[in-house]
Structure formats: structure tokens, C-alpha cells
Motif scaffolding. Structure first.
Motif, mmCIF file in Angstrom:
data_model
loop_
_atom_site.group_PDB
_atom_site.id
_atom_site.type_symbol
_atom_site.label_atom_id
_atom_site.label_comp_id
_atom_site.label_asym_id
_atom_site.label_seq_id
_atom_site.Cartn_x
_atom_site.Cartn_y
_atom_site.Cartn_z
ATOM 1 N N SER A 101 43.328 38.015 33.956
ATOM 2 C CA SER A 101 42.247 37.866 35.245
ATOM 3 C C SER A 101 42.300 38.597 36.050
ATOM 4 O O SER A 101 40.926 38.956 36.293
ATOM 5 C CB SER A 101 42.846 36.265 35.742
ATOM 6 O OG SER A 101 41.807 36.031 36.853
ATOM 7 N N ASN A 102 43.326 39.394 36.223
ATOM 8 C CA ASN A 102 43.199 40.507 37.371
ATOM 9 C C ASN A 102 42.365 41.644 36.637
ATOM 10 O O ASN A 102 41.778 42.352 37.385
ATOM 11 C CB ASN A 102 44.888 40.669 38.071
ATOM 12 C CG ASN A 102 45.096 39.507 38.829
ATOM 13 O OD1 ASN A 102 44.286 38.882 39.503
ATOM 14 N ND2 ASN A 102 46.340 39.650 38.993
ATOM 15 N N GLN A 103 42.832 41.802 35.594
ATOM 16 C CA GLN A 103 42.265 42.906 34.907
ATOM 17 C C GLN A 103 40.575 42.821 34.664
ATOM 18 O O GLN A 103 39.939 43.608 34.842
ATOM 19 C CB GLN A 103 43.025 43.159 33.549
ATOM 20 C CG GLN A 103 44.262 43.765 33.389
ATOM 21 C CD GLN A 103 44.775 43.621 31.892
ATOM 22 O OE1 GLN A 103 44.478 42.990 31.225
ATOM 23 N NE2 GLN A 103 46.085 44.235 31.961
ATOM 24 N N GLU B 23 39.082 43.624 38.003
ATOM 25 C CA GLU B 23 38.895 44.974 37.964
ATOM 26 C C GLU B 23 37.651 45.572 37.285
ATOM 27 O O GLU B 23 36.715 46.257 37.789
ATOM 28 C CB GLU B 23 40.141 45.831 37.668
ATOM 29 C CG GLU B 23 41.198 45.430 38.785
ATOM 30 C CD GLU B 23 42.565 45.933 38.340
ATOM 31 O OE1 GLU B 23 42.632 46.840 37.083
ATOM 32 O OE2 GLU B 23 43.725 45.788 38.829
ATOM 33 N N LYS B 24 37.384 44.884 36.038
ATOM 34 C CA LYS B 24 36.432 45.278 34.885
ATOM 35 C C LYS B 24 35.158 44.753 35.692
ATOM 36 O O LYS B 24 34.119 45.626 35.497
ATOM 37 C CB LYS B 24 36.675 44.619 33.730
ATOM 38 C CG LYS B 24 35.744 45.262 32.714
ATOM 39 C CD LYS B 24 35.816 44.574 31.496
ATOM 40 C CE LYS B 24 35.049 44.716 30.353
ATOM 41 N NZ LYS B 24 34.953 44.489 29.093
ATOM 42 N N TYR B 25 35.060 43.698 36.555
ATOM 43 C CA TYR B 25 33.944 43.195 37.017
ATOM 44 C C TYR B 25 33.594 44.331 38.100
ATOM 45 O O TYR B 25 32.318 44.731 38.091
ATOM 46 C CB TYR B 25 34.170 41.893 37.561
ATOM 47 C CG TYR B 25 32.639 41.516 38.535
ATOM 48 C CD1 TYR B 25 31.584 41.105 37.797
ATOM 49 C CD2 TYR B 25 33.097 41.537 39.917
ATOM 50 C CE1 TYR B 25 30.669 40.844 38.816
ATOM 51 C CE2 TYR B 25 31.904 41.338 40.737
ATOM 52 C CZ TYR B 25 30.789 40.898 40.313
ATOM 53 O OH TYR B 25 29.627 40.580 40.886
ATOM 54 N N GLY C 204 30.118 32.031 37.046
ATOM 55 C CA GLY C 204 30.317 30.859 36.216
ATOM 56 C C GLY C 204 31.794 31.073 35.415
ATOM 57 O O GLY C 204 32.607 30.078 35.545
ATOM 58 N N ALA C 205 32.020 32.187 34.934
ATOM 59 C CA ALA C 205 33.057 32.456 33.965
ATOM 60 C C ALA C 205 34.332 32.379 34.672
ATOM 61 O O ALA C 205 35.514 31.779 34.403
ATOM 62 C CB ALA C 205 32.996 33.787 33.368
ATOM 63 N N LYS C 206 34.206 32.900 36.186
ATOM 64 C CA LYS C 206 35.519 32.965 36.749
ATOM 65 C C LYS C 206 35.692 31.430 37.379
ATOM 66 O O LYS C 206 37.090 31.175 37.270
ATOM 67 C CB LYS C 206 35.148 33.788 37.931
ATOM 68 C CG LYS C 206 36.223 34.019 38.996
ATOM 69 C CD LYS C 206 36.339 35.193 40.144
ATOM 70 C CE LYS C 206 34.985 34.750 40.987
ATOM 71 N NZ LYS C 206 34.768 35.536 42.121
#
Length: 155
Positions: A79-81, A84-86, A110-112
Motif C-alpha cells: 500500500s505504501n509503495q 509512492e507510485k501515485y 476509490g481504490a484506496k
């Protein structure tokens, strides 16, 4: 004023300086022969990352209920990665258009939310619900990753 010859020579040199790196090492890799090396490299990197992610997700399916804490730590790291990608992807699409930024933000938000709910469900999972909850969490992670994929963020 510069002479016409000097300007033409400068233009040729600049054209070469800009185009040469694009084809750098194209002759060393037969897959890249006659193509733009940077495009092929980006596609190859994306495929490798996709293969690696698929392998990690397959391994994650093997977590048992007794390994719930390790699974939760793995999900949190993923989730953290993705967060960062976001940040990286949103910085890239910000140059495209405001619509692209809005589309990305909406997909990510929405995905989060789904991922957060799945994570909470996983924390509360029992031995009986473990496999379903784990599958839902992996699906939420995959959906979050898809929300950030190039297919959804650039045209």
C-alpha cells in the motif's frame, strides 16, 4: 548575424545530439534493432514489473491464517509503495491535462478506500473467513495497482 552555413551546421549537430541517445545500444539488443530504444526499454521494464508483481501476488496467496501478521505487514508495504507510485504518476499526468489528473485522483481515491476497507477486514478475519478475506484484500491491491496503470492515466 551568423552565417547560413554556421546555422545549418549547428542545426545538424543539435539534431544528432537529440536523436542519438534514443537509439543508443539498439544494435546490442536484437529486440530493439530498428526501434526507439527508450520505448522498448520502458515496455520491457513495465513487463518485468508486472511479472514481478504477479509473482508476489501468487506468493501472497500462500499466507496462512497463522501468518496473518506477516500478510498484514506485506499489504501495508504494498500500500505504501502504491502511494509512492501515485505521487509519481500524478506528477507525470499533471503535464497532460487537468482531466487526466482528475481521472487519476478519482480512480486512486476509490481504490484506496477499497484497499483500506479490505485491510481492516483482514485484521478482523477469523480462521474460517481467512481465505475469502485474503482474496478480497489481494483483489483490492490489484485494483489499486490498476488504477495507477498507464492504461488508465494517459491517452
Amino acid at each position: 548575424m551568423l552565417s547560413k552555413t554556421v546555422l545549418m551546421a549547428g542545426t545538424i549537430l543539435m539534431s544528432f545530439a537529440v536523436a542519438a541517445p534514443v537509439y543508443a545500444n539498439a544494435d546490442k539488443n536484437t529486440e530493439q534493432t530498428g526501434t526507439m530504444a527508450t520505448d522498448d526499454a520502458m515496455k520491457a521494464d513495465a513487463e518485468k514489473m508486472g511479472d514481478k508483481a504477479a509473482a508476489e501476488y501468487d506468493q501472497a496467496k500462500e499466507f496462512t491464517y497463522e501468518q496473518k501478521n506477516e500478510f498484514l505487514a506485506w499489504v501495508e508495504e504494498k500500500s505504501n509503495q502504491l502511494g509512492e507510485k501515485y505521487d509519481e504518476v500524478s506528477a507525470k499526468v499533471s503535464d497532460d491535462s487537468e482531466d487526466a489528473v482528475d481521472e487519476l485522483a478519482e480512480a486512486w481515491d476509490g481504490a484506496k478506500v477499497n484497499l483500506s476497507e479490505a485491510y481492516e477486514d483482514t485484521k478482523d478475519a477469523s480462521a474460517e473467513t481467512w481465505e475469502n478475506v485474503k482474496a478480497n484484500t489481494l483483489e483490492a491491491l490489484d485494483n489499486a495497482e490498476q488504477a495507477l496503470s498507464d492504461d488508465h492515466t494517459t491517452e
